[in-house]
Write a protein that holds these residues in place. Sequence first.
Motif, mmCIF file in Angstrom:
data_model
loop_
_atom_site.group_PDB
_atom_site.id
_atom_site.type_symbol
_atom_site.label_atom_id
_atom_site.label_comp_id
_atom_site.label_asym_id
_atom_site.label_seq_id
_atom_site.Cartn_x
_atom_site.Cartn_y
_atom_site.Cartn_z
ATOM 1 N N LYS A 1 -40.116 -70.615 -79.191
ATOM 2 C CA LYS A 1 -41.204 -69.853 -79.044
ATOM 3 C C LYS A 1 -41.096 -68.778 -77.998
ATOM 4 O O LYS A 1 -41.705 -67.648 -78.175
ATOM 5 C CB LYS A 1 -42.541 -70.727 -78.364
ATOM 6 N N GLU A 2 -40.329 -68.938 -77.136
ATOM 7 C CA GLU A 2 -39.561 -67.793 -76.129
ATOM 8 C C GLU A 2 -38.835 -67.012 -76.548
ATOM 9 O O GLU A 2 -38.957 -65.506 -76.422
ATOM 10 C CB GLU A 2 -39.163 -68.286 -74.808
ATOM 11 N N LEU A 3 -37.953 -67.479 -77.571
ATOM 12 C CA LEU A 3 -36.857 -66.700 -78.014
ATOM 13 C C LEU A 3 -37.561 -65.489 -78.936
ATOM 14 O O LEU A 3 -36.979 -64.537 -79.137
ATOM 15 C CB LEU A 3 -35.822 -67.541 -78.919
ATOM 16 N N ASP A 4 -38.683 -66.177 -79.629
ATOM 17 C CA ASP A 4 -39.408 -65.443 -80.581
ATOM 18 C C ASP A 4 -40.042 -63.930 -79.897
ATOM 19 O O ASP A 4 -40.263 -62.958 -80.785
ATOM 20 C CB ASP A 4 -40.599 -65.856 -81.170
ATOM 21 N N LYS A 5 -40.056 -63.904 -78.824
ATOM 22 C CA LYS A 5 -40.284 -62.646 -77.866
ATOM 23 C C LYS A 5 -39.285 -61.738 -77.958
ATOM 24 O O LYS A 5 -39.600 -60.479 -77.286
ATOM 25 C CB LYS A 5 -41.039 -62.941 -76.443
ATOM 26 N N LEU A 6 -38.068 -62.199 -78.143
ATOM 27 C CA LEU A 6 -36.683 -61.588 -77.675
ATOM 28 C C LEU A 6 -36.129 -60.894 -78.879
ATOM 29 O O LEU A 6 -35.179 -60.144 -78.732
ATOM 30 C CB LEU A 6 -35.992 -62.344 -76.868
ATOM 31 N N MET A 7 -36.464 -61.699 -80.015
ATOM 32 C CA MET A 7 -35.673 -61.587 -81.327
ATOM 33 C C MET A 7 -36.151 -61.859 -82.607
ATOM 34 O O MET A 7 -37.390 -62.460 -82.490
ATOM 35 C CB MET A 7 -34.289 -62.155 -81.036
ATOM 36 N N ASP A 8 -35.718 -61.813 -83.691
ATOM 37 C CA ASP A 8 -36.202 -62.390 -84.886
ATOM 38 C C ASP A 8 -35.606 -63.803 -85.188
ATOM 39 O O ASP A 8 -34.549 -64.080 -85.120
ATOM 40 C CB ASP A 8 -35.726 -61.429 -86.064
#
Length: 371
Positions: free
Chosen positions: A24-31
């Motif tokens: 959920k947090e990674l989705d804000k930083l990358m695909d």
Amino acid sequence: MKILHLVSGGDTGGAKSHIISLTKELDKLMDIKIICLIEDIFYYDVLEAGVNIEVFEQKKRYDMSVINKLKYEIVNGKYDIVHCHGARANFIAMFLKKKINIPIITTIHSDYKLDFKDNFYKRIVYTTINSMALKKFDYYIAVSDAFKEMLLDRGFKKDKIFTVYNGIDLNNKMDFVSKEEFFNRYNIPYENKIIVGIAARLDLVKDHETFINAANNVLKHRQDIIFLIAGTGNNEKRLKDLVREMEIEDYVYFLGFVQDKYSFFNAIDINVLTSVSESFPYVILEGARLKKPVISTDVGGINNLIENEHNGWLIDIGDSKALTEKILFFMNNKDVIEVMGKNLFESVKSNFSSKKMAEEHEKIYKKILKN
């Protein structure tokens, strides 16, 4: 970056919390995309979290038809890294690795030699296969320094291992019912009682016997207390028999699997964990969100969070006497329960957020691709 997370889809407990919080947090930083191998509650919880997920269904654990489907997805989707979680995903990745030309990494959520400790067949077959599969990965992420040391002791290369502690989303809404409603659900009298709880699957590695022995010892001194055990597992009958033999079933309650975990943490006063092996467990982080102090065995990376007399207590594995003493200390100093609970929340807020966890993963991904 474009990262594919491969999971079984039957994930529960801490592993499930980790994957959802992380992606959920990674989705804000990358695909980010998750592919799971079975459709279960995990799939629907990820959908609800808003993360891209798809099921590549395996009819059976050894159904290898998904490998070519995964290869097509990875090549045509132009992914940079495949990131696996758990024994089932590791097994598939062992064969997938031969068909793709990008790094494959896995997160070490637990001591893989203890994952199937309670099931002889699974211990012989799945533990052996997972141990073989792990040797094939390019890189590893351990969720505690203790687990990194475990991998080093077992012959894994130091320059292939990264450490990132679990983190939790402190802004995510907590759904829970009132204490009164929770206890009415189980028909448990709770008024004017201290509530001590443990939330863990009923397996040998969680060592509920130490929890029950401590409960028996505490009850010899005080009866204004009840003990809650949330979870199911292979060890359930033996543990219930032990409680009956001790004649303390009026004070120790088995709740089964509690779907609304924050209702459980809202209901208790003191959070306990007696595991023989842990990484960096979410049950402590989840309890911390509701400011519940913890008494835990000193295993895995827990001592990076828990500081004796500040936000909880650490005890040795199997030390029911120490657990008894700490519970009685809280009972005799009830104001300390609130103080330590607040301190634990602040410790988690400062050092173990899901945002920080995702940022550390981003650094690792970039380093791997640079290599």
